[in-house]
Scaffold this active site. Structure first.
Site, mmCIF file in Angstrom:
data_model
loop_
_atom_site.group_PDB
_atom_site.id
_atom_site.type_symbol
_atom_site.label_atom_id
_atom_site.label_comp_id
_atom_site.label_asym_id
_atom_site.label_seq_id
_atom_site.Cartn_x
_atom_site.Cartn_y
_atom_site.Cartn_z
ATOM 1 N N HIS A 64 -8.446 1.060 -3.727
ATOM 2 C CA HIS A 64 -9.337 0.788 -2.585
ATOM 3 C C HIS A 64 -10.009 2.098 -2.190
ATOM 4 O O HIS A 64 -9.374 2.987 -1.634
ATOM 5 C CB HIS A 64 -8.468 0.233 -1.432
ATOM 6 C CG HIS A 64 -9.212 -0.060 -0.177
ATOM 7 N ND1 HIS A 64 -8.561 -0.358 1.012
ATOM 8 C CD2 HIS A 64 -10.532 -0.120 0.105
ATOM 9 C CE1 HIS A 64 -9.460 -0.573 1.953
ATOM 10 N NE2 HIS A 64 -10.668 -0.423 1.443
ATOM 11 N N GLY A 122 -0.383 1.009 9.695
ATOM 12 C CA GLY A 122 0.356 0.726 10.920
ATOM 13 C C GLY A 122 -0.482 0.299 12.114
ATOM 14 O O GLY A 122 -0.011 0.356 13.255
ATOM 15 N N MET A 131 -11.077 -6.470 5.624
ATOM 16 C CA MET A 131 -10.302 -5.521 6.435
ATOM 17 C C MET A 131 -9.955 -6.186 7.766
ATOM 18 O O MET A 131 -10.844 -6.629 8.501
ATOM 19 C CB MET A 131 -11.108 -4.246 6.701
ATOM 20 C CG MET A 131 -11.442 -3.408 5.481
ATOM 21 S SD MET A 131 -10.028 -2.895 4.472
ATOM 22 C CE MET A 131 -9.016 -2.019 5.662
ATOM 23 N N PHE A 185 -6.121 4.209 8.564
ATOM 24 C CA PHE A 185 -4.710 4.482 8.855
ATOM 25 C C PHE A 185 -3.864 3.237 8.629
ATOM 26 O O PHE A 185 -4.333 2.114 8.836
ATOM 27 C CB PHE A 185 -4.545 4.940 10.308
ATOM 28 C CG PHE A 185 -5.357 6.165 10.625
ATOM 29 C CD1 PHE A 185 -4.896 7.438 10.298
ATOM 30 C CD2 PHE A 185 -6.619 6.041 11.194
ATOM 31 C CE1 PHE A 185 -5.671 8.562 10.551
ATOM 32 C CE2 PHE A 185 -7.405 7.167 11.455
ATOM 33 C CZ PHE A 185 -6.921 8.429 11.131
ATOM 34 N N MET A 241 -8.989 7.888 0.525
ATOM 35 C CA MET A 241 -9.769 8.184 1.742
ATOM 36 C C MET A 241 -10.353 9.590 1.666
ATOM 37 O O MET A 241 -9.706 10.513 1.162
ATOM 38 C CB MET A 241 -8.862 8.100 2.974
ATOM 39 C CG MET A 241 -8.180 6.754 3.140
ATOM 40 S SD MET A 241 -7.280 6.678 4.688
ATOM 41 C CE MET A 241 -6.462 5.089 4.498
ATOM 42 N N SER A 272 0.851 -1.192 0.000
ATOM 43 C CA SER A 272 0.000 0.000 0.000
ATOM 44 C C SER A 272 0.884 1.238 0.000
ATOM 45 O O SER A 272 1.675 1.450 0.931
ATOM 46 C CB SER A 272 -0.884 0.022 1.250
ATOM 47 O OG SER A 272 -1.399 1.336 1.410
ATOM 48 N N HIS A 275 -1.256 -1.277 -4.323
ATOM 49 C CA HIS A 275 -2.525 -0.968 -3.645
ATOM 50 C C HIS A 275 -2.580 0.525 -3.333
ATOM 51 O O HIS A 275 -1.667 1.089 -2.731
ATOM 52 C CB HIS A 275 -2.592 -1.793 -2.358
ATOM 53 C CG HIS A 275 -3.882 -1.700 -1.606
ATOM 54 N ND1 HIS A 275 -4.998 -2.432 -1.932
ATOM 55 C CD2 HIS A 275 -4.230 -0.970 -0.528
ATOM 56 C CE1 HIS A 275 -5.978 -2.160 -1.082
ATOM 57 N NE2 HIS A 275 -5.546 -1.261 -0.219
ATOM 58 N N ASP A 296 -6.420 -6.808 4.109
ATOM 59 C CA ASP A 296 -5.878 -5.449 4.214
ATOM 60 C C ASP A 296 -5.820 -5.016 5.677
ATOM 61 O O ASP A 296 -6.842 -4.827 6.325
ATOM 62 C CB ASP A 296 -6.781 -4.494 3.414
ATOM 63 C CG ASP A 296 -6.144 -3.128 3.223
ATOM 64 O OD1 ASP A 296 -5.029 -2.894 3.725
ATOM 65 O OD2 ASP A 296 -6.781 -2.285 2.553
ATOM 66 N N GLY A 297 -4.571 -4.859 6.170
ATOM 67 C CA GLY A 297 -4.367 -4.320 7.515
ATOM 68 C C GLY A 297 -3.539 -5.221 8.410
ATOM 69 O O GLY A 297 -3.889 -6.378 8.634
ATOM 70 N N ASP A 343 -4.757 3.538 -1.646
ATOM 71 C CA ASP A 343 -5.799 3.801 -0.651
ATOM 72 C C ASP A 343 -6.361 5.212 -0.793
ATOM 73 O O ASP A 343 -5.683 6.199 -0.504
ATOM 74 C CB ASP A 343 -5.224 3.623 0.760
ATOM 75 C CG ASP A 343 -5.045 2.162 1.117
ATOM 76 O OD1 ASP A 343 -6.014 1.394 0.958
ATOM 77 O OD2 ASP A 343 -3.936 1.779 1.558
ATOM 78 N N MET A 396 -12.159 4.208 0.036
ATOM 79 C CA MET A 396 -12.769 4.362 1.370
ATOM 80 C C MET A 396 -13.476 5.707 1.353
ATOM 81 O O MET A 396 -13.067 6.676 2.010
ATOM 82 C CB MET A 396 -11.678 4.285 2.441
ATOM 83 C CG MET A 396 -11.164 2.853 2.623
ATOM 84 S SD MET A 396 -9.567 2.776 3.446
ATOM 85 C CE MET A 396 -8.499 2.971 2.024
HETATM 86 C C1 DX5 Z 1 -6.143 0.991 5.869
HETATM 87 C C2 DX5 Z 1 -5.690 0.822 4.437
HETATM 88 C C3 DX5 Z 1 -4.581 -0.156 4.294
HETATM 89 C C4 DX5 Z 1 -3.338 0.244 5.025
HETATM 90 C C5 DX5 Z 1 -2.592 -0.970 5.412
HETATM 91 O O1 DX5 Z 1 -7.228 1.819 5.922
HETATM 92 O O2 DX5 Z 1 -6.759 0.352 3.641
HETATM 93 O O3 DX5 Z 1 -4.315 -0.477 2.945
HETATM 94 O O4 DX5 Z 1 -2.499 1.082 4.296
HETATM 95 O O5 DX5 Z 1 -1.492 -0.565 6.168
HETATM 96 P P1 DX5 Z 1 -0.724 -1.573 7.124
HETATM 97 O O6 DX5 Z 1 -0.234 -2.699 6.270
HETATM 98 O O7 DX5 Z 1 0.362 -0.723 7.698
HETATM 99 O O8 DX5 Z 1 -1.716 -2.047 8.163
HETATM 100 ZN ZN ZN Z 2 -6.365 -0.512 1.581
#
Ligand code: DX5
Ligand code: ZN
Length: 229
Positions: A70, A149, A141, A147, A41, A12, A37, A177-178, A39, A72
């Site tokens: 992705h 991390g 998810m 976020f 948001m 990501s 990937h 994812d996550g 993201d 969101m």
């Molecule tokens: C979270 C995102 C993820 C995120 C994953 O809302 O959709 O794609 O970047 O990050 P890590 O792998 O650090 O959990």
């Molecule tokens: Zn994602």
């Protein structure tokens, strides 16, 4: 894109250097990732803001593999065309993002792109049953979106197993994812996942000046994931 269930690692770029997406993408692809990937948001569906179709369009020429977008965001439908035009290969929307997910998935497929459906930790797997014939990918998810991390939520592993059996023979990827690391990756591939998104798990410790760290991180996640598949 041909369908197979080989393990795919999708870093990501939420964890990349935002001022340097082109070189970051080249580095992770040179180091062996399978998909990229992206993201998106909106500060409304999730409590964080990233970027929109213009940024996706700008980074598209740098992606030689697969652009996995992705979303969101809520609402989703008014923006599908823009993300398709920006060059996404897969467009994933959340089942929680609106009351008309069936229409959303139809709209994604109408653009000629692959349709993904993401599901939050608090939503039951069964919610996806009525639309499984309209999706190319299910994104489970394993953190609450918003976020990078965050800590992997173990209770989602059973959901992956349920979805794997609900999907049956359909050509549908299960993406996670996550919180993916070499420790958590085998838990989800053993349950039926084949695409692993990893932000901090790939980018931490590396940089475009030290791309071999990305390579080491990708290889470690892949080896652990494949050993359990
Ligand atoms: C979270 C995102 C993820 C995120 C994953 O809302 O959709 O794609 O970047 O990050 P890590 O792998 O650090 O959990
Ligand atoms: Zn994602």
């Amino acid at each position: 894109m041909t369908f197979d269930r080989k393990i795919k690692i999708a870093p990501s770029i939420l964890s990349a250097d935002f001022a340097n997406f082109g070189q970051e993408i080249q580095a992770i692809e040179d180091q062996g990732c399978d998909w990229v990937h992206v993201d998106v948001m909106d500060g409304h569906f999730v409590p964080n803001l990233t970027f929109g179709p213009a940024t996706c369009k700008a980074i598209r020429p740098h992606i030689k593999t697969v652009m996995d977008v992705h979303l969101m965001i809520a609402p989703v439908d008014p923006y599908i065309e823009a993300f398709a035009e920006a060059g996404a290969d897969i467009i994933t929307a959340h089942i929680e993002a609106g009351p008309h997910i069936h229409r959303t998935l139809q709209a994604i497929r109408a653009t000629g792109k692959q349709a993904g459906l993401a599901i939050n930790p608090g939503t039951p797997a069964e919610a996806l049953i009525p639309v499984l014939d309209l999706v190319d990918l299910v994104c489970v998810m394993t953190v609450n979106p918003g976020f990078g991390g965050q800590k992997f939520i173990h209770s989602q592993i059973d959901k992956v197993r349920s979805l794997r059996s609900m999907i049956g023979d359909r050509p549908v990827h299960i993406e996670i994812d996550g919180g993916i690391t070499p420790e958590t990756a085998p838990l989800v591939t053993a349950a039926g996942a084949d695409v692993l998104v990893a932000g901090s798990g790939v980018f931490s410790g590396g940089s475009v000046a030290k791309p071999e760290v990305y390579g080491k991180n990708i290889a470690a996640i892949r080896a652990a994931a494949e050993a359990a598949q």
